[in-house]
Design a protein around this motif. Structure first.
Motif, mmCIF file in Angstrom:
data_model
loop_
_atom_site.group_PDB
_atom_site.id
_atom_site.type_symbol
_atom_site.label_atom_id
_atom_site.label_comp_id
_atom_site.label_asym_id
_atom_site.label_seq_id
_atom_site.Cartn_x
_atom_site.Cartn_y
_atom_site.Cartn_z
ATOM 1 N N VAL A 163 0.863 -1.176 0.000
ATOM 2 C CA VAL A 163 0.000 0.000 0.000
ATOM 3 C C VAL A 163 0.904 1.232 0.000
ATOM 4 O O VAL A 163 1.832 1.316 0.817
ATOM 5 C CB VAL A 163 -0.907 0.005 1.256
ATOM 6 C CG1 VAL A 163 -1.785 1.237 1.287
ATOM 7 C CG2 VAL A 163 -1.744 -1.271 1.308
ATOM 8 N N PRO A 164 0.655 2.203 -0.898
ATOM 9 C CA PRO A 164 1.467 3.422 -0.887
ATOM 10 C C PRO A 164 1.444 4.068 0.507
ATOM 11 O O PRO A 164 0.399 4.121 1.157
ATOM 12 C CB PRO A 164 0.782 4.316 -1.920
ATOM 13 C CG PRO A 164 0.070 3.367 -2.821
ATOM 14 C CD PRO A 164 -0.367 2.224 -1.942
ATOM 15 N N ASN A 165 2.596 4.521 0.956
ATOM 16 C CA ASN A 165 2.709 5.092 2.300
ATOM 17 C C ASN A 165 1.722 6.222 2.549
ATOM 18 O O ASN A 165 1.179 6.335 3.650
ATOM 19 C CB ASN A 165 4.132 5.579 2.563
ATOM 20 C CG ASN A 165 5.090 4.437 2.778
ATOM 21 O OD1 ASN A 165 4.684 3.330 3.120
ATOM 22 N ND2 ASN A 165 6.364 4.694 2.573
ATOM 23 N N ASN A 166 1.466 7.046 1.540
ATOM 24 C CA ASN A 166 0.550 8.161 1.747
ATOM 25 C C ASN A 166 -0.912 7.722 1.845
ATOM 26 O O ASN A 166 -1.779 8.519 2.172
ATOM 27 C CB ASN A 166 0.719 9.219 0.655
ATOM 28 C CG ASN A 166 0.387 8.701 -0.730
ATOM 29 O OD1 ASN A 166 0.365 7.500 -0.976
ATOM 30 N ND2 ASN A 166 0.150 9.614 -1.646
ATOM 31 N N GLU A 167 -1.208 6.445 1.594
ATOM 32 C CA GLU A 167 -2.558 5.902 1.721
ATOM 33 C C GLU A 167 -2.681 4.896 2.870
ATOM 34 O O GLU A 167 -3.766 4.391 3.148
ATOM 35 C CB GLU A 167 -2.960 5.194 0.420
ATOM 36 C CG GLU A 167 -2.985 6.101 -0.795
ATOM 37 C CD GLU A 167 -3.198 5.340 -2.097
ATOM 38 O OE1 GLU A 167 -3.620 4.153 -2.052
ATOM 39 O OE2 GLU A 167 -2.942 5.925 -3.160
ATOM 40 N N LEU A 168 -1.588 4.596 3.536
ATOM 41 C CA LEU A 168 -1.537 3.503 4.506
ATOM 42 C C LEU A 168 -2.468 3.706 5.692
ATOM 43 O O LEU A 168 -3.217 2.798 6.054
ATOM 44 C CB LEU A 168 -0.099 3.292 4.993
ATOM 45 C CG LEU A 168 0.102 2.121 5.949
ATOM 46 C CD1 LEU A 168 -0.261 0.798 5.281
ATOM 47 C CD2 LEU A 168 1.542 2.098 6.433
ATOM 48 N N LYS A 169 -2.459 4.866 6.296
ATOM 49 C CA LYS A 169 -3.295 5.108 7.480
ATOM 50 C C LYS A 169 -4.769 4.905 7.135
ATOM 51 O O LYS A 169 -5.496 4.199 7.842
ATOM 52 C CB LYS A 169 -3.061 6.509 8.031
ATOM 53 C CG LYS A 169 -3.879 6.807 9.266
ATOM 54 C CD LYS A 169 -3.606 8.208 9.793
ATOM 55 C CE LYS A 169 -4.459 8.473 11.020
ATOM 56 N NZ LYS A 169 -4.330 9.835 11.494
ATOM 57 N N ASP A 170 -5.213 5.491 6.046
ATOM 58 C CA ASP A 170 -6.607 5.366 5.620
ATOM 59 C C ASP A 170 -6.940 3.904 5.292
ATOM 60 O O ASP A 170 -8.006 3.404 5.647
ATOM 61 C CB ASP A 170 -6.856 6.260 4.405
ATOM 62 C CG ASP A 170 -8.311 6.319 4.001
ATOM 63 O OD1 ASP A 170 -9.165 6.554 4.886
ATOM 64 O OD2 ASP A 170 -8.606 6.139 2.797
ATOM 65 N N TYR A 171 -6.020 3.211 4.636
ATOM 66 C CA TYR A 171 -6.216 1.801 4.271
ATOM 67 C C TYR A 171 -6.420 0.952 5.521
ATOM 68 O O TYR A 171 -7.362 0.158 5.598
ATOM 69 C CB TYR A 171 -5.005 1.317 3.475
ATOM 70 C CG TYR A 171 -5.105 -0.109 2.983
ATOM 71 C CD1 TYR A 171 -5.633 -0.395 1.730
ATOM 72 C CD2 TYR A 171 -4.647 -1.169 3.759
ATOM 73 C CE1 TYR A 171 -5.712 -1.696 1.259
ATOM 74 C CE2 TYR A 171 -4.721 -2.479 3.299
ATOM 75 C CZ TYR A 171 -5.261 -2.734 2.055
ATOM 76 O OH TYR A 171 -5.335 -4.031 1.603
#
Length: 181
Positions: A107-115
């Motif tokens: 998962v791209p790091n900039n999307e990880l928290k939301d994912y």
């Protein structure tokens, strides 16, 4: 910066660090039968260790890197992998570029928290719904090739597979409807 890794089956060997992939390719292309292929927009780099001498020295920028065919135990090609790495000694500007592994997916790091938040929210929705119907619910297959999954059982004690907690599971807007439960 990029780490050059040589990968064959379960074996992964970090070789060197380069400022650019082009520098790294100049270095690794010294290997006999080095292959660079671009197929449908994807780049594949590899070599076949059968064509490598028992011992070889690759020279680059005043360094000598020894390699041997005995580094590799599997049959077939050795994949050349480039892993971008952030130099944290240099001033940054927010989230580092790259991706983080979640089960069997990156998962791209900039999307990880939301994912992660969506994944756990969807799991809780499914778990609460199934438990309200009298089912036992369990997370299983953590670390497997396909990633973590949800299993359920009723009063017979027989466990059933429901779904993997993969990117489709995470992106579902109505997880219960999408799972048909």
């Amino acid at each position: 910066m990029y780490i050059l890794q040589l990968c064959q089956g379960e074996i992964s060997i970090n070789v060197a660090l380069f400022h650019t992939i082009e520098e790294g390719r100049k270095f690794i292309s010294q290997l006999p039968r080095y292959q660079y292929e671009e197929i449908e927009g994807f780049v594949y780099e590899y070599f076949i260790p059968d064509y490598m001498p028992d011992y070889i020295e690759l020279k680059y920028n005043g360094h000598i890197v020894p390699l041997t065919t005995y580094m590799f135990t599997g049959e077939g090609k050795v994949d050349i992998c480039w892993n971008k790495i952030t130099d944290l000694s240099q001033p940054g500007n927010g989230m580092i570029i790259g991706a983080t592994r979640v089960d069997a997916y990156y998962v791209p790091n900039n999307e990880l928290k939301d994912y992660i938040e969506k994944r756990e929210y969807n799991y809780i929705c499914v778990k609460q719904y199934l438990e309200s119907k009298g089912y036992d619910v369990e997370r299983a297959y953590f670390g497997s090739e396909d990633g973590e999954a949800i299993l359920y059982s009723d009063d017979t004690g027989e466990w059933h597979f429901l779904t993997h907690m993969d990117p489709d599971f995470v992106e579902s807007k109505d997880i219960l409807k999408d799972l048909g439960i």
